[in-house]
Design a protein around this motif. Structure first.
Motif, mmCIF file in Angstrom:
data_model
loop_
_atom_site.group_PDB
_atom_site.id
_atom_site.type_symbol
_atom_site.label_atom_id
_atom_site.label_comp_id
_atom_site.label_asym_id
_atom_site.label_seq_id
_atom_site.Cartn_x
_atom_site.Cartn_y
_atom_site.Cartn_z
ATOM 1 N N GLY A 1 -64.713 -74.381 116.103
ATOM 2 C CA GLY A 1 -64.409 -73.025 116.570
ATOM 3 C C GLY A 1 -65.543 -72.067 116.264
ATOM 4 O O GLY A 1 -65.915 -71.233 117.100
ATOM 5 N N GLN A 2 -66.117 -72.188 115.070
ATOM 6 C CA GLN A 2 -67.249 -71.335 114.709
ATOM 7 C C GLN A 2 -68.448 -71.625 115.599
ATOM 8 O O GLN A 2 -69.139 -70.706 116.046
ATOM 9 C CB GLN A 2 -67.640 -71.563 113.245
ATOM 10 C CG GLN A 2 -66.602 -71.076 112.252
ATOM 11 C CD GLN A 2 -66.914 -71.513 110.827
ATOM 12 O OE1 GLN A 2 -67.806 -72.314 110.594
ATOM 13 N NE2 GLN A 2 -66.157 -70.998 109.875
ATOM 14 N N GLU B 1 -58.888 -80.780 110.136
ATOM 15 C CA GLU B 1 -58.701 -79.333 110.225
ATOM 16 C C GLU B 1 -60.004 -78.603 109.949
ATOM 17 O O GLU B 1 -60.329 -77.612 110.607
ATOM 18 C CB GLU B 1 -57.616 -78.879 109.248
ATOM 19 C CG GLU B 1 -56.228 -79.315 109.651
ATOM 20 C CD GLU B 1 -55.194 -79.031 108.581
ATOM 21 O OE1 GLU B 1 -55.571 -78.550 107.485
ATOM 22 O OE2 GLU B 1 -54.011 -79.293 108.834
ATOM 23 N N SER B 2 -60.764 -79.096 108.978
ATOM 24 C CA SER B 2 -62.057 -78.496 108.665
ATOM 25 C C SER B 2 -63.014 -78.628 109.848
ATOM 26 O O SER B 2 -63.734 -77.680 110.190
ATOM 27 C CB SER B 2 -62.646 -79.176 107.426
ATOM 28 O OG SER B 2 -63.976 -78.793 107.226
ATOM 29 N N ARG C 1 -56.926 -83.097 106.375
ATOM 30 C CA ARG C 1 -57.665 -81.907 105.918
ATOM 31 C C ARG C 1 -59.060 -81.879 106.529
ATOM 32 O O ARG C 1 -59.555 -80.831 106.933
ATOM 33 C CB ARG C 1 -57.753 -81.875 104.394
ATOM 34 C CG ARG C 1 -56.465 -81.472 103.716
ATOM 35 C CD ARG C 1 -56.675 -81.175 102.242
ATOM 36 N NE ARG C 1 -57.241 -82.305 101.511
ATOM 37 C CZ ARG C 1 -56.531 -83.259 100.921
ATOM 38 N NH1 ARG C 1 -55.213 -83.218 100.973
ATOM 39 N NH2 ARG C 1 -57.129 -84.243 100.278
ATOM 40 N N ARG C 2 -59.702 -83.046 106.603
ATOM 41 C CA ARG C 2 -61.052 -83.121 107.170
ATOM 42 C C ARG C 2 -61.027 -82.775 108.653
ATOM 43 O O ARG C 2 -61.913 -82.072 109.151
ATOM 44 C CB ARG C 2 -61.615 -84.526 106.962
ATOM 45 C CG ARG C 2 -63.029 -84.668 107.377
ATOM 46 C CD ARG C 2 -63.951 -83.876 106.465
ATOM 47 N NE ARG C 2 -65.307 -84.018 106.934
ATOM 48 C CZ ARG C 2 -66.201 -83.053 106.931
ATOM 49 N NH1 ARG C 2 -65.907 -81.883 106.438
ATOM 50 N NH2 ARG C 2 -67.398 -83.252 107.382
ATOM 51 N N ARG D 1 -67.879 -70.120 119.037
ATOM 52 C CA ARG D 1 -68.087 -68.670 119.025
ATOM 53 C C ARG D 1 -69.572 -68.343 118.978
ATOM 54 O O ARG D 1 -70.039 -67.421 119.649
ATOM 55 C CB ARG D 1 -67.346 -68.028 117.853
ATOM 56 C CG ARG D 1 -65.845 -67.944 118.076
ATOM 57 C CD ARG D 1 -65.161 -67.065 117.049
ATOM 58 N NE ARG D 1 -65.300 -67.566 115.686
ATOM 59 C CZ ARG D 1 -64.541 -68.494 115.133
ATOM 60 N NH1 ARG D 1 -63.564 -69.042 115.838
ATOM 61 N NH2 ARG D 1 -64.731 -68.878 113.883
ATOM 62 N N LYS E 1 -67.493 -83.797 120.540
ATOM 63 C CA LYS E 1 -66.422 -83.256 119.706
ATOM 64 C C LYS E 1 -65.143 -84.053 119.930
ATOM 65 O O LYS E 1 -64.470 -84.449 118.985
ATOM 66 C CB LYS E 1 -66.148 -81.791 120.066
ATOM 67 C CG LYS E 1 -67.257 -80.843 119.774
ATOM 68 C CD LYS E 1 -66.828 -79.476 120.241
ATOM 69 C CE LYS E 1 -67.962 -78.526 120.347
ATOM 70 N NZ LYS E 1 -67.556 -77.239 120.904
ATOM 71 N N GLU F 1 -62.167 -78.913 112.995
ATOM 72 C CA GLU F 1 -61.704 -78.009 114.047
ATOM 73 C C GLU F 1 -62.137 -76.576 113.784
ATOM 74 O O GLU F 1 -62.558 -75.865 114.702
ATOM 75 C CB GLU F 1 -60.186 -78.075 114.176
ATOM 76 C CG GLU F 1 -59.685 -79.340 114.833
ATOM 77 C CD GLU F 1 -58.176 -79.363 114.947
ATOM 78 O OE1 GLU F 1 -57.672 -79.222 116.070
ATOM 79 O OE2 GLU F 1 -57.523 -79.514 113.897
ATOM 80 N N ARG F 2 -62.046 -76.132 112.516
ATOM 81 C CA ARG F 2 -62.505 -74.783 112.177
ATOM 82 C C ARG F 2 -63.998 -74.637 112.447
ATOM 83 O O ARG F 2 -64.453 -73.640 113.006
ATOM 84 C CB ARG F 2 -62.194 -74.453 110.719
ATOM 85 C CG ARG F 2 -60.744 -74.091 110.456
ATOM 86 C CD ARG F 2 -60.565 -73.479 109.088
ATOM 87 N NE ARG F 2 -61.034 -74.332 108.007
ATOM 88 C CZ ARG F 2 -60.316 -75.283 107.412
ATOM 89 N NH1 ARG F 2 -59.083 -75.498 107.805
ATOM 90 N NH2 ARG F 2 -60.826 -76.003 106.431
ATOM 91 N N ARG F 3 -64.774 -75.649 112.041
ATOM 92 C CA ARG F 3 -66.230 -75.617 112.273
ATOM 93 C C ARG F 3 -66.546 -75.583 113.764
ATOM 94 O O ARG F 3 -67.445 -74.866 114.198
ATOM 95 C CB ARG F 3 -66.892 -76.844 111.656
ATOM 96 C CG ARG F 3 -66.963 -76.805 110.186
ATOM 97 C CD ARG F 3 -68.291 -76.286 109.818
ATOM 98 N NE ARG F 3 -68.502 -76.436 108.387
ATOM 99 C CZ ARG F 3 -69.456 -75.826 107.775
ATOM 100 N NH1 ARG F 3 -70.264 -75.064 108.431
ATOM 101 N NH2 ARG F 3 -69.597 -75.968 106.481
#
Length: 82
Positions: free
Chosen positions: A54-55, A47-48, A44-45, A58, A5, A50-52
């Motif tokens: 995080g998912q 940020e996307s 934007r990519r 979790r 990552k 980073e969101r993924r």
């Protein structure tokens, strides 16, 4: 899992900084708007991603808790059977 990552984020950050440096060092032409668009799309990519991530983290945490629960339940079941 964390190392790939970090490597991916550093690669994309380096790519963005390289393009920014190239845009700043070259004369200003109509390419500047293309570079700005490209940098924004990279942002934007990122940020996307980073969101993924995080998912995914979790989900891994949930799996880990489930494995711990199953392991604890098996320990209780073994004690009851004995």
């Amino acid at each position: 899992m964390r190392s790939w990552k970090l490597a991916a984020l550093l690669f994309l950050l380096g790519l963005g900084l390289g393009l920014l440096f190239q845009a700043l060092s070259s004369p200003l032409h109509s390419q500047s708007s293309d570079v700005v668009y490209l940098l924004r799309s990279i942002d934007r990519r990122l940020e996307s991603i980073e969101r993924r991530l995080g998912q995914v983290e979790r989900s891994v945490d949930n799996l880990s808790r489930n494995f711990d629960y199953v392991r604890d339940w098996n320990a209780v079941r073994v004690r009851v059977v004995r």
